[in-house]
Every structure is written in structure tokens, then in C-alpha cells.
Design a protein around this motif. Structure first.
Motif, PDB file in Angstrom:
ATOM      1  N   ASN A 194      39.748  50.499  27.839  1.00  0.00           N
ATOM      2  CA  ASN A 194      38.687  51.151  27.074  1.00  0.00           C
ATOM      3  C   ASN A 194      37.668  50.105  26.633  1.00  0.00           C
ATOM      4  O   ASN A 194      38.023  48.954  26.394  1.00  0.00           O
ATOM      5  CB  ASN A 194      39.251  51.816  25.817  1.00  0.00           C
ATOM      6  CG  ASN A 194      40.153  52.973  26.156  1.00  0.00           C
ATOM      7  OD1 ASN A 194      39.929  53.701  27.113  1.00  0.00           O
ATOM      8  ND2 ASN A 194      41.191  53.149  25.360  1.00  0.00           N
ATOM      9  N   VAL A 195      36.439  50.521  26.500  1.00  0.00           N
ATOM     10  CA  VAL A 195      35.407  49.649  25.958  1.00  0.00           C
ATOM     11  C   VAL A 195      35.374  49.887  24.450  1.00  0.00           C
ATOM     12  O   VAL A 195      35.088  50.983  23.992  1.00  0.00           O
ATOM     13  CB  VAL A 195      34.031  49.935  26.597  1.00  0.00           C
ATOM     14  CG1 VAL A 195      32.952  49.092  25.935  1.00  0.00           C
ATOM     15  CG2 VAL A 195      34.076  49.675  28.094  1.00  0.00           C
ATOM     16  N   LEU A 196      35.728  48.860  23.674  1.00  0.00           N
ATOM     17  CA  LEU A 196      35.779  48.971  22.214  1.00  0.00           C
ATOM     18  C   LEU A 196      34.410  48.797  21.580  1.00  0.00           C
ATOM     19  O   LEU A 196      34.126  49.357  20.526  1.00  0.00           O
ATOM     20  CB  LEU A 196      36.750  47.938  21.634  1.00  0.00           C
ATOM     21  CG  LEU A 196      38.195  48.035  22.098  1.00  0.00           C
ATOM     22  CD1 LEU A 196      39.004  46.869  21.528  1.00  0.00           C
ATOM     23  CD2 LEU A 196      38.810  49.363  21.686  1.00  0.00           C
ATOM     24  N   GLY A 246      24.664  42.983  27.660  1.00  0.00           N
ATOM     25  CA  GLY A 246      25.281  42.346  28.811  1.00  0.00           C
ATOM     26  C   GLY A 246      26.751  42.031  28.676  1.00  0.00           C
ATOM     27  O   GLY A 246      27.294  41.246  29.451  1.00  0.00           O
ATOM     28  N   CYS A 247      27.425  42.651  27.731  1.00  0.00           N
ATOM     29  CA  CYS A 247      28.803  42.265  27.445  1.00  0.00           C
ATOM     30  C   CYS A 247      29.584  43.456  26.882  1.00  0.00           C
ATOM     31  O   CYS A 247      29.208  44.007  25.854  1.00  0.00           O
ATOM     32  CB  CYS A 247      28.778  41.121  26.434  1.00  0.00           C
ATOM     33  SG  CYS A 247      30.366  40.355  26.128  1.00  0.00           S
ATOM     34  N   TYR A 292      42.712  45.619  24.522  1.00  0.00           N
ATOM     35  CA  TYR A 292      43.678  44.551  24.747  1.00  0.00           C
ATOM     36  C   TYR A 292      45.062  45.075  24.392  1.00  0.00           C
ATOM     37  O   TYR A 292      45.206  46.106  23.726  1.00  0.00           O
ATOM     38  CB  TYR A 292      43.322  43.320  23.897  1.00  0.00           C
ATOM     39  CG  TYR A 292      43.368  43.624  22.414  1.00  0.00           C
ATOM     40  CD1 TYR A 292      44.488  43.300  21.662  1.00  0.00           C
ATOM     41  CD2 TYR A 292      42.320  44.275  21.779  1.00  0.00           C
ATOM     42  CE1 TYR A 292      44.543  43.607  20.299  1.00  0.00           C
ATOM     43  CE2 TYR A 292      42.371  44.583  20.426  1.00  0.00           C
ATOM     44  CZ  TYR A 292      43.479  44.242  19.698  1.00  0.00           C
ATOM     45  OH  TYR A 292      43.537  44.550  18.371  1.00  0.00           O
ATOM     46  N   ASP A 293      46.082  44.374  24.829  1.00  0.00           N
ATOM     47  CA  ASP A 293      47.460  44.734  24.478  1.00  0.00           C
ATOM     48  C   ASP A 293      47.803  44.090  23.143  1.00  0.00           C
ATOM     49  O   ASP A 293      47.527  42.916  22.919  1.00  0.00           O
ATOM     50  CB  ASP A 293      48.441  44.233  25.544  1.00  0.00           C
ATOM     51  CG  ASP A 293      48.269  44.945  26.868  1.00  0.00           C
ATOM     52  OD1 ASP A 293      47.894  46.142  26.856  1.00  0.00           O
ATOM     53  OD2 ASP A 293      48.500  44.321  27.917  1.00  0.00           O
ATOM     54  N   SER A 294      48.415  44.858  22.276  1.00  0.00           N
ATOM     55  CA  SER A 294      48.821  44.355  20.972  1.00  0.00           C
ATOM     56  C   SER A 294      50.282  44.723  20.736  1.00  0.00           C
ATOM     57  O   SER A 294      50.736  45.787  21.163  1.00  0.00           O
ATOM     58  CB  SER A 294      47.958  44.982  19.868  1.00  0.00           C
ATOM     59  OG  SER A 294      48.425  44.582  18.600  1.00  0.00           O
ATOM     60  N   ALA A 323      35.299  38.522  17.018  1.00  0.00           N
ATOM     61  CA  ALA A 323      35.407  37.293  17.808  1.00  0.00           C
ATOM     62  C   ALA A 323      34.735  37.478  19.172  1.00  0.00           C
ATOM     63  O   ALA A 323      34.021  36.587  19.662  1.00  0.00           O
ATOM     64  CB  ALA A 323      36.868  36.903  17.990  1.00  0.00           C
ATOM     65  N   MET A 324      34.926  38.637  19.770  1.00  0.00           N
ATOM     66  CA  MET A 324      34.311  38.915  21.065  1.00  0.00           C
ATOM     67  C   MET A 324      32.793  39.047  20.933  1.00  0.00           C
ATOM     68  O   MET A 324      32.056  38.645  21.833  1.00  0.00           O
ATOM     69  CB  MET A 324      34.928  40.153  21.700  1.00  0.00           C
ATOM     70  CG  MET A 324      36.391  39.973  22.088  1.00  0.00           C
ATOM     71  SD  MET A 324      36.670  38.595  23.222  1.00  0.00           S
ATOM     72  CE  MET A 324      35.830  39.202  24.673  1.00  0.00           C
TER      73      MET A 324
END
Length: 98
Positions: free
Chosen positions: A35-37, A42-43, A48-50, A69-70
Motif C-alpha cells: 500500500n502507498v501510505l 516523485g516519491c 512495511y512489515d511490522s 523518516a521517509m
């Protein structure tokens, strides 16, 4: 503060951690599409797996930090973080609220 340059960024950003990017290029080869969070110019910030339970306070805090952070990583890559008026997150953003 001194202006950031590409050498400083490359010292900070570990390109080997960009495993999702390589999986997308390879068509995900049988893996679930992430999924796109969040999206920044451009990003895409992908899921992610948690090890934390989804919906828990800890998971929500982890996800919030991950997205921030991303965002910083995306801003460094796009050059937005080099602008003199760039707003870095306040230290209080990273503290766990009680």
C-alpha cells in the motif's frame, strides 16, 4: 547551519535499504503489492512489515515515525531539504506522548 551537499546525503542515506524499490522494478514477482501510505513529489512511501499489532498505540507511533523518516528521505532525494526555508520536524515530534 551549513548547507547540505550530495556527499553529506550519501553518507546519511543507505541505498541498500531500498528493497521495496527493487521489488517494484521486478514486478513484485508473486509478492503482495504494498500500500502507498503517503506520497511526496516523485516519491511514494510504501507499507512495511511490522512485528507490532496493527491498530495498537505502538504500531500507530511506529508508522507515524516511519512516514516522517521517509518524507525526510524523499525531501533529501528531491532536493527540497536543501532549500533554506525547509522545515525539519521539531524534536517534540519524535517523543512518545503519554
Amino acid at each position: 547551519p551549513r548547507p547540505l551537499d550530495n556527499d553529506t546525503i550519501h553518507e546519511f542515506v543507505d541505498m541498500s535499504l531500498q528493497h521495496n524499490r527493487n521489488e517494484l522494478k521486478d514486478g513484485l514477482k508473486g509478492k503482495e503489492v504494498p500500500n502507498v501510505l503517503a506520497q511526496y513529489p516523485g516519491c511514494d512511501v510504501l507499507s512495511y512489515d511490522s512485528s507490532l499489532r496493527k491498530g495498537s498505540t505502538e504500531f500507530e507511533y511506529e508508522e507515524k515515525l516511519y512516514i516522517k523518516a521517509m518524507q525526510i528521505k524523499c525531501d533529501l532525494e528531491s532536493g527540497v531539504a536543501f532549500e533554506s526555508d525547509y522545515q525539519w520536524p521539531e524534536e517534540s515530534f519524535f517523543k512518545i506522548s503519554s
